[in-house]
Structures are given as structure tokens and as C-alpha cells.
Design a protein around this motif. Structure first.
Motif, mmCIF file in Angstrom:
data_model
loop_
_atom_site.group_PDB
_atom_site.id
_atom_site.type_symbol
_atom_site.label_atom_id
_atom_site.label_comp_id
_atom_site.label_asym_id
_atom_site.label_seq_id
_atom_site.Cartn_x
_atom_site.Cartn_y
_atom_site.Cartn_z
ATOM 1 N N SER A 39 0.729 -1.161 -0.436
ATOM 2 C CA SER A 39 -0.087 0.424 -0.083
ATOM 3 C C SER A 39 0.817 1.231 -0.237
ATOM 4 O O SER A 39 0.336 2.407 -0.146
ATOM 5 N N ALA A 40 2.295 0.601 -0.006
ATOM 6 C CA ALA A 40 3.291 2.520 0.436
ATOM 7 C C ALA A 40 3.153 3.335 -1.399
ATOM 8 O O ALA A 40 3.663 1.999 -2.330
ATOM 9 N N LEU A 59 3.348 0.433 -4.229
ATOM 10 C CA LEU A 59 4.202 -0.589 -4.790
ATOM 11 C C LEU A 59 3.583 -1.796 -4.999
ATOM 12 O O LEU A 59 4.323 -2.550 -5.774
ATOM 13 N N GLY A 60 2.140 -1.644 -4.117
ATOM 14 C CA GLY A 60 1.471 -2.850 -5.232
ATOM 15 C C GLY A 60 1.205 -2.558 -6.255
ATOM 16 O O GLY A 60 0.883 -3.715 -7.548
ATOM 17 N N MET A 95 4.673 -5.715 -13.120
ATOM 18 C CA MET A 95 6.646 -6.344 -13.420
ATOM 19 C C MET A 95 6.564 -7.738 -14.538
ATOM 20 O O MET A 95 5.681 -7.897 -13.812
ATOM 21 N N SER A 96 7.425 -7.391 -14.139
ATOM 22 C CA SER A 96 7.596 -9.122 -15.414
ATOM 23 C C SER A 96 9.389 -9.347 -15.631
ATOM 24 O O SER A 96 10.052 -9.649 -15.277
ATOM 25 N N THR A 97 9.507 -10.557 -15.171
ATOM 26 C CA THR A 97 10.856 -11.308 -16.172
ATOM 27 C C THR A 97 11.507 -11.159 -17.047
ATOM 28 O O THR A 97 12.388 -11.633 -17.661
ATOM 29 N N SER A 98 10.804 -10.422 -18.013
ATOM 30 C CA SER A 98 10.905 -10.430 -19.684
ATOM 31 C C SER A 98 11.199 -8.920 -19.602
ATOM 32 O O SER A 98 9.730 -8.311 -19.447
ATOM 33 N N PRO A 99 12.548 -8.951 -20.874
ATOM 34 C CA PRO A 99 12.438 -7.212 -21.562
ATOM 35 C C PRO A 99 11.172 -6.795 -21.885
ATOM 36 O O PRO A 99 10.634 -7.607 -23.163
#
Length: 577
Positions: A307-308, A345-346, A352-356
Motif C-alpha cells: 500500500s505504500a 508498490l502494489g 513487473m515482468s521477468t522479460s524485457p
């Protein structure tokens, strides 16, 4: 306090002249003086100001009545003593106007020759305002003052002005806010970590007897009177350590803070809250939270949780790019616009992803990109003056007689050539108002312009940096190098929009270079944000990394001697495929 213990005895009533020197005389203490001694028996309280370099004292102000306390916002430090002259000067060594803050400089027969071993020679210099040989040399005190009704008011130390998250903060303003909180007996506000990327403001607070205040309540009270970036980390202490002189032992307080926080730059305890993180997201959440913790360090405000918000925790334009870069190093990717636009940040975690996820050009643009036109002129001048004269670290450290209007004149002189070259770009918002600009030229086809004296020194510095690099390391001939000479953004942009605008300008410049068949883009950056964005995100190569305070001009002057060691100028290059 001693005198007030037994008011029936008239202690020290034969001592008529009292002197305060070495510390700020508060209105409260002056009031206690006259409450005890009265107004009518010839008692005088003299407030002196000075330092060792000027033989102890340089100015004085004498108070004889209680009514003098409210004549000024603070107790004045007064007028110069005999055989001494005091000057309030601005950044260009010109006299400040009345009611404007100026730096206090002192000249006269009381002035020392200098420091042992010739240290800090910039503190003692020739006096440009001298009208008599006794005042031919002048000393820089490092204090600010204001001329008010013929007397000088002390306005704080120049080193109390620090930079926090891109904003200038006067620690004395924070100190006054802390002292005004009911229940605070004594407060000391200090900066910590100016040599690091994330300096902090610390407020050491001693509470009055039987006062029940906690850190949260104190910080909450400060939020009512200070902007977010000025809120200090509050540390409640049992006592304020003093030196033998009676002054606050600031170093002891900072050591106390370091010891309490295991402050060895390897062990930092932060509050990570993984509540509500789904099991399948835990790996990414740990990478995100720990990266934010690494970047913000002890300046993190509160628990790092879903939540921050990044900016609420203490993030800014510069360390947002650093966070994205560190995440990429750990194998997690997020588009800059998604990170900057996330409210928590949620939300960052969800993007976010693990691939460019594509290239720098693939993100949706925040602003409209247009070629610079004649109707943009006034707005462009406004942004250049604001960004370079008022905000740029390099220009704020100058001692070379450059004026804010020199930048306006610079654009005036270059304007027609810029339009003719058709290489410069303006970003506009939804209503068509320009919010950012980049000025570009063919590096080997720039107009020959004669600059004013101060501006000539600034441009000579850039030519010193760029000349050998351009002539020995880069392609030859016209049409080969697109030189990005100035980039500016509107001062009203949020940190997120500021980053987005700079990034969009850089991409637009690369696109122009590609369209016009230049071989690459060439620039010199002194802004840490632009440096980091260009290096870590946009792939610019660093051809020269120069420490600004080492520069000596052809006349032997160190124009930027007051710059910190970490202020760098980077000459960069990006080939265009």
C-alpha cells in the motif's frame, strides 16, 4: 535561570552592560533579561556577531528597553563595529537589495590574513566594492543576513541550505518548526549523509518534564507546517550533549544516531511488510521491496508494503530511475511510465515482468512532441532561465557574473539559427502549452556567437570538456554529430512527469538524428538525473566523467571551487543505427 531562583535579592544590579556573542540571541532570552532587570535603570544588552577570522566580532546591536524586542522579526546583529565594513552580497557578488537575503562578507582592519597553510583561499579574496585600502580584502563568513531598517538580521548559515529530493531546504526553518511544538524543550535539526545519494534530515528532540509525546505525534504536528520533503526523522533523546563551550555537540548526536541505527552502510534495518502478498508474487515482491530499501536506505518513511507509495516513502526523480535499474539487474522489468505512474508498490508489482518488455520507444508518450516553432519562444526562454539559472547546480555555484537574463539573451541570439536548423523539439501538454524543450545543433555547424562576460566563462567550461572529445573521439565533418546543447523542463512538473519529459526529449532527439542521418547524439550533462537516465536506461556512452570543482579557467580562476566533489560533468555519446 539562576537569577530567577531568588527574586528578593537584587543580584548583579551594578553590572550595567551585558554582552551576548557566539550564539543566536533569542527573543525569549532577551525578554527574560528585561523582565529581571527592568527598563529604567540603564541596563544594556548588546548582541554581537562575528568569528575568529574577524577578531571575534564584526557587528553589534544594543538593546536598552523591553519594547525593542518586537521591533524586528528576530534580534538584530546590528551594524559594523568601528574600522570594519560588512557587505550583504548575492551569488554574483553584487549588493543585495534591502529585505533580500544576502551572504555576509566582512572587510576591515580586523580581518585575518588567511588560514594557516593557505587553506580555503576562496574565503579571503579581493574586495570588488572597496573604496579604501583598509578594506581591499574581504572575508566570506558563510552566513546569510538581511538588511532591515538600517540593521542586519541574521538569516542562518549557508551550509544549513541542503538539497533533499531535488528541493532546497533551510534546516533552520525545520528547526523553528520543531521548537514550536508544545512539549519540546529542546530540538536540534541536522542533516546526515550529504555524501550519499539520499541525505536525511534528523531532528533530535528533548521533551519537557512529564511530557507525553511520541515520534508519531511530533511528525504529525510537523506535517501541518512543513512540506513533505522537509519532514525530519524524529529521534527523542534524554539529553542534548554539549561541548565545553556550551554549544551543541552536533558530532556526538550524529554518532549517537549512527550507533543506534547500526549505521555502517552494511546493516540497515527496515520494516518490510509482506502482508497481502500472494504466494506466487512473493519472489517479485521481495525483489521490489528490498530494492526500494536499498535505494532509500534510512530515509525510508514508514513500512515498505504493497500500500505504500514510492514517493511517499521518500522517493524522487533520481532514485526512481535507480530503482528501475537495480530491478533490471535482478531480472525484473517495468516500463518507466508504469513505475512513475503507479500510486503504490502494489501497482508497481502488477506491472513487473521477468522479460524485457520492448524498447525505450515503445512506451506510450506522456506529452506531444513537436518541432520548435516561433510561437514557442517566450515559453522556451522561461524554461531555460528557470532550469539553468535558478535550478542547475552548476549555475548556482558560479562566481563569474552571469545573470539570469544572460540565458534569455542566449536564446535571443541563437533563436533564428535554431529555427533554421529545425533540430530542436518542444513537448506540449493536452492544451498545447510547452512543458519541456531540447535545443539541438549540428555540432560542426553552430553559429559563431559572442557571449557576455559571465556566459562566456560558462561556455568556455563546456568547450573545455567537449573540445578534445569531439575532435579526437567522434566522427568528422558536418552532418555527423547532433549536439544536444540545452534541455529544460517546466518547474511545475511533478517528479514523475519530469522524468517522463526528460526521457521523451532524449528519445525524440535520437529519432531526429536517425531521421536526418546523423551518426550519433553528443551532449554534456551536469544533472545527476539526466546522467543516470542516459547511462542506465537510454544507453548513452560516457566519454568523459569530470569532477567540476577541479576546473581552472585560462585566467587561473576556480569558478566552481565551492562545488561538492560528487558534482560531475559527463560528456556522452549515443551512436544512431
Amino acid at each position: 535561570m539562576y537569577l530567577s531562583l531568588n527574586r528578593s535579592e537584587r543580584r548583579l544590579h551594578r553590572l550595567k552592560l551585558w554582552v551576548c556573542s557566539g550564539e543566536t540571541l533569542s527573543k525569549e532570552l532577551a525578554a527574560k533579561f528585561f523582565q529581571y532587570f527592568g527598563d529604567h535603570d540603564g541596563f544594556k544588552l548588546a548582541n554581537f556577531y562575528g568569528s575568529t577570522e574577524v577578531m571575534g566580532d564584526a557587528t553589534y546591536y544594543v538593546m536598552e528597553k523591553y519594547s525593542q524586542i518586537d521591533l524586528f522579526p528576530t534580534i538584530p546583529i546590528g551594524r559594523p563595529v568601528d574600522n570594519c565594513a560588512v557587505f550583504l552580497l548575492d551569488e554574483e557578488m553584487k549588493p543585495s537589495r534591502e529585505t533580500d537575503t544576502g551572504e555576509i562578507w566582512v572587510a576591515g582592519q580586523n580581518l585575518a590574513r588567511g588560514y594557516v597553510g593557505g587553506q580555503a583561499p576562496e574565503k579571503f579574496c579581493n574586495n570588488p566594492h572597496a573604496s579604501h585600502p583598509d578594506y581591499s580584502r574581504i572575508y566570506r563568513t558563510g552566513d546569510y543576513g538581511v538588511l532591515c531598517k538600517g540593521v542586519i538580521l541574521y538569516a542562518g548559515r549557508t551550509d544549513s541550505q541542503i538539497k533533499i529530493r531535488g528541493h532546497r531546504v533551510d534546516l533552520q526553518e525545520v528547526d523553528r518548526a520543531v521548537a514550536a511544538i508544545q512539549g519540546v524543550e529542546r530540538g536540534v535539526v541536522l542533516s546526515y549523509g550529504q555524501q550519499y545519494e539520499n541525505p536525511e534530515i534528523l531532528a533530535f528532540v528533548k521533551l519537557g518534564p512529564n511530557v507525553r509525546l511520541n515520534v508519531q505525534r511530533i511528525e504529525s504536528a510537523l506535517k501541518d507546517v512543513l512540506t513533505d520533503y522537509m519532514i525530519p526523522q524524529v529521534i527523542v533523546v534524554e539529553h542534548i550533549p554539549l561541548l565545553s563551550s556550551g554549544k551543541v555537540d552536533r558530532q556526538q548526536l550524529l554518532k549517537m544516531y549512527e550507533n543506534t541505527n547500526n549505521n555502517d552502510d552494511t546493516t540497515i534495518y527496515l520494516d518490510y511488510d509482506y502482508c497481502d502478498v500472494k504466494p506466487e508474487d512473493m519472489e517479485a515482491a521481495r525483489a521490489l521491496f528490498e530494492t526500494v530499501g536499498e535505494v532509500l536506505g534510512r530515509s525510508a518513511r514508514g513500512a515498505i508494503s504493497l500500500s505504500a507509495g514510492f514517493y511517499e516513502l521518500g522517493g524522487n526523480s533520481l532514485n526512481s530511475i535507480l530503482t528501475i535499474t537495480k530491478l533490471r539487474d535482478k531480472g525484473f522489468y517495468i516500463e518507466i511510465s508504469a513505475f512513475l505512474g503507479a500510486s503504490s508498490l502494489g501497482e508497481v508489482l502488477r506491472h513487473m515482468s521477468t522479460s524485457p518488455g520492448g524498447t525505450e520507444e515503445s512506451e506510450s508518450p506522456k506529452f506531444d512532441v513537436v518541432r520548435m516553432r516561433h510561437e514557442h519562444k517566450n515559453r522556451v526562454i522561461e524554461m531555460i532561465v528557470s532550469s539553468f539559472y535558478e535550478k542547475s547546480e552548476l549555475e548556482r555555484l558560479r562566481h563569474c557574473d552571469v545573470d539570469r537574463w544572460d540565458y534569455a539573451h542566449f536564446i535571443e541570439v541563437y533563436w533564428e539559427a535554431l529555427l533554421l536548423a529545425d533540430l530542436s523539439v518542444v513537448l506540449t501538454n493536452n492544451d498545447g502549452t510547452p512543458v519541456a524543450v531540447v535545443l539541438n545543433f549540428d555540432a560542426r555547424d553552430e553559429p559563431d556567437v559572442e557571449f557576455t562576460w559571465g556566459m562566456a566563462k560558462i561556455m568556455a567550461f563546456f568547450e573545455f570538456l567537449e573540445g578534445k572529445v569531439r575532435d579526437t573521439m567522434l566522427p568528422k565533418g558536418k552532418g555527423a554529430i547532433l549536439n544536444s546543447i540545452m534541455m529544460a523542463t517546466c518547474s511545475s512538473l511533478s517528479p514523475a512527469d519530469n522524468v517522463a519529459a526528460i526521457r521523451q526529449l532524449e528519445i525524440a532527439t535520437v529519432n531526429i538524428a536517425r531521421e536526418r542521418r546523423f551518426l550519433g547524439v553528443f551532449a554534456t550533462n551536469t544533472s545527476p538525473l539526466t546522467q543516470q537516465l542516459g547511462r542506465d536506461v537510454l544507453g548513452f556512452q560516457i566519454l568523459l566523467d569530470y569532477q567540476v570543482n577541479k576546473y581552472v579557467d585560462p585566467n587561473g580562476d576556480r569558478l566552481f571551487a565551492m562545488a561538492p566533489d560528487d558534482l560531475r560533468a559527463m560528456v556522452v555519446w549515443k551512436p544512431v543505427e
